[in-house]
Design a protein around this motif. Structure first.
Motif, mmCIF file in Angstrom:
data_model
loop_
_atom_site.group_PDB
_atom_site.id
_atom_site.type_symbol
_atom_site.label_atom_id
_atom_site.label_comp_id
_atom_site.label_asym_id
_atom_site.label_seq_id
_atom_site.Cartn_x
_atom_site.Cartn_y
_atom_site.Cartn_z
ATOM 1 N N GLU A 163 1.251 -0.958 -0.338
ATOM 2 C CA GLU A 163 0.211 0.211 0.019
ATOM 3 C C GLU A 163 0.632 0.974 -0.302
ATOM 4 O OE1 GLU A 163 -0.716 -2.737 2.097
ATOM 5 O OE2 GLU A 163 -2.198 -3.428 1.334
ATOM 6 N N TYR A 164 2.011 1.360 0.492
ATOM 7 C CA TYR A 164 2.767 2.376 0.549
ATOM 8 C C TYR A 164 3.304 3.221 -0.973
ATOM 9 C CZ TYR A 164 6.813 -0.763 1.588
ATOM 10 O OH TYR A 164 7.645 -1.834 1.039
ATOM 11 N N VAL A 165 3.899 1.556 -1.539
ATOM 12 C CA VAL A 165 4.103 2.283 -3.124
ATOM 13 C C VAL A 165 3.038 3.088 -3.793
ATOM 14 C CG1 VAL A 165 4.692 1.329 -5.057
ATOM 15 C CG2 VAL A 165 5.549 0.119 -3.013
ATOM 16 N N LEU A 166 1.182 2.380 -3.195
ATOM 17 C CA LEU A 166 0.291 2.939 -4.005
ATOM 18 C C LEU A 166 0.194 4.890 -3.503
ATOM 19 C CD1 LEU A 166 -1.907 2.878 -5.908
ATOM 20 C CD2 LEU A 166 -3.095 1.579 -3.732
ATOM 21 N N ALA A 167 0.413 4.158 -2.081
ATOM 22 C CA ALA A 167 0.228 6.043 -1.412
ATOM 23 C C ALA A 167 1.368 6.879 -2.536
ATOM 24 C CB ALA A 167 0.471 5.993 0.026
ATOM 25 N N ILE A 217 10.750 6.442 -5.704
ATOM 26 C CA ILE A 217 9.893 5.574 -5.061
ATOM 27 C C ILE A 217 10.743 4.285 -5.285
ATOM 28 C CG2 ILE A 217 7.746 3.552 -5.502
ATOM 29 C CD1 ILE A 217 6.026 5.827 -6.508
ATOM 30 N N ILE A 218 11.575 3.989 -6.609
ATOM 31 C CA ILE A 218 12.440 2.512 -6.171
ATOM 32 C C ILE A 218 13.609 2.932 -4.853
ATOM 33 C CG2 ILE A 218 14.259 1.419 -7.755
ATOM 34 C CD1 ILE A 218 12.902 1.970 -9.536
ATOM 35 N N ILE A 270 10.968 0.962 -2.325
ATOM 36 C CA ILE A 270 11.343 -0.064 -2.685
ATOM 37 C C ILE A 270 13.227 -0.718 -2.297
ATOM 38 C CG2 ILE A 270 11.415 -1.942 -4.315
ATOM 39 C CD1 ILE A 270 9.342 -0.067 -5.652
ATOM 40 N N LEU A 271 14.118 -0.143 -2.748
ATOM 41 C CA LEU A 271 15.065 -0.804 -2.255
ATOM 42 C C LEU A 271 15.301 -1.215 -0.977
ATOM 43 C CD1 LEU A 271 17.691 0.313 -5.068
ATOM 44 C CD2 LEU A 271 16.621 -1.236 -5.212
ATOM 45 N N PRO A 272 15.188 0.259 -0.057
ATOM 46 C CA PRO A 272 15.424 -0.226 1.086
ATOM 47 C C PRO A 272 14.613 -1.605 1.918
ATOM 48 C CG PRO A 272 15.009 2.374 1.439
ATOM 49 C CD PRO A 272 14.774 1.762 -0.211
ATOM 50 N N ASN A 273 13.869 -1.830 1.126
ATOM 51 C CA ASN A 273 13.007 -2.779 1.687
ATOM 52 C C ASN A 273 13.757 -4.367 0.968
ATOM 53 O OD1 ASN A 273 10.579 -2.341 3.611
ATOM 54 N ND2 ASN A 273 10.130 -0.566 1.738
#
Length: 359
Positions: free
Chosen positions: A250-254, A265-266, A270-273
């Motif tokens: 959801e946090y990517v969609l937000a 976003i990346i 995303i990359l930290p995860n």
């Protein structure tokens, strides 16, 4: 304002269904203080490092690597010999200094020390067949191995992470095309390409004028190119697989709904995860690259002479293995210590930074 725990509890009515407060014990002073203590805030990286330092094998491996690095850095400053310098006594080549045992002096060196009442710096690992100090050659060989390992890991980290992140985030036809390119690259034989590039570069290009690469030779240049072209595909596949699942959160969609760009976003979300996969794969790539360089140097496809490497030293020691076994033992032990230490650290980092293995 501190809470007041000494307020008397109300009396229970005879027909009430409430719990009787008299059946409970009062909290002690320590238990009262625990209510006011909050857990220390931490980050993913700090928490992983804390668990990593609790692993005794990882700590021991770090100590070994630290000792090896200190020797590589400071040994050339202390030892008066060079990796390609022939031992001389009073400016004359000492032909009797060939194949000396560890901490052994040649007859001419012994005469020199008796004559002038001085102490000659010892040959810690003896000498080779060309009267060169073996210890300093092993040190420079370890330097070459570390250079190869660090370079390969950086190539894997940069190219593999970016390529896998873009492929996994874009998806669709872009992901299909990029992964087919990865499949093609993954099928290429790395050793064959190193041999072909070494032959081509030897005939067409001259790297001798370059400051660092020139001493290593065309074989090492071709090896570095192959590392940059081929060795990142494993990292790209792992990062892409992680991102395919993470981008559905959801946090990517937000972030998308707030107008954040794909690059932000990346990079920020995303990359930290994927940090655990990236750290583990990068750490495990270093020993793999060191072993590849040692293997290629052992078969004659490594650094150019007279620059030594651990693999070329082991190869040169094969011919006199029965007469001078220590010449094979020292580079072999150095390879084992370095590769084993990096492997143990990589395994420990996997256990420390993988959230699934946290318990």
């Amino acid at each position: 304002m501190e809470p007041n725990y000494d307020i008397p509890a109300p009396k229970k009515h005879a027909l009430s269904l409430h719990v009787d407060p008299s059946k409970f014990e009062k909290a002690t002073a320590d238990e009262k203080k625990q209510q006011d203590v909050m857990a220390e805030s931490t980050t993913f990286f700090k928490d992983g490092c804390r668990r990593l330092m609790k692993n005794p094998l990882a700590v021991m491996s770090m100590i070994i690597l630290l000792i090896v690095i200190l020797i590589m850095v400071f040994a050339p400053m202390v030892v008066p010999y060079s990796y390609d310098g022939i031992i001389t006594v009073e400016g004359v080549r000492d032909k009797q200094a060939a194949n000396l045992k560890p901490f052994e002096y040649s007859p001419r060196e012994q005469q020199y020390m008796q004559k002038y009442n001085v102490k000659v710096f010892p040959h810690i690992m003896g000498t080779d067949e060309l009267c060169r100090d073996y210890f300093i050659r092993v040190v420079y060989g370890a330097r070459v191995s570390f250079l190869v390992g660090v370079f390969a890991s950086l190539m894997v980290l940069i190219i593999g992470t970016l390529y896998g992140a873009i492929s996994g985030y874009m998806g669709g036809r872009t992901d299909l095309i990029m992964m087919r390119i990865v499949d093609i690259i993954y099928s290429l034989p790395d050793i064959l390409i190193i041999i072909l590039l070494a032959v081509v570069f030897k005939e067409t290009m001259d790297f001798s004028k370059l400051p660092v690469i020139g001493k290593l030779g065309t074989n090492m240049v071709s090896m570095f190119i192959v590392f940059g072209l081929l060795y990142w595909v494993g990292m790209a596949r792992l990062v892409r697989g992680q991102i395919l699942g993470i981008k559905q959160n959801e946090y990517v969609l937000a972030a998308k709904s707030m107008g954040a760009s794909s690059g932000r976003i990346i990079w920020k979300h995303i990359l930290p995860n994927c940090l655990s996969v990236i750290i583990i794969t990068t750490a495990q790539e270093i020993p793999a690259a060191i072993f590849t360089e040692s293997y290629l140097s052992f078969i004659g496809l490594g650094v150019a002479l007279p620059m030594p490497s651990l693999g070329s030293l082991a190869n040169a020691a094969r011919s006199g293995m029965q007469s001078y076994p220590w010449k094979l033992v020292f580079p072999a032990v150095a390879i084992i210590l370095i590769v084993l230490a990096f492997n143990l650290i990589g395994d420990a980092m996997r256990d420390a930074f993988d959230p699934k293995l946290k318990q």
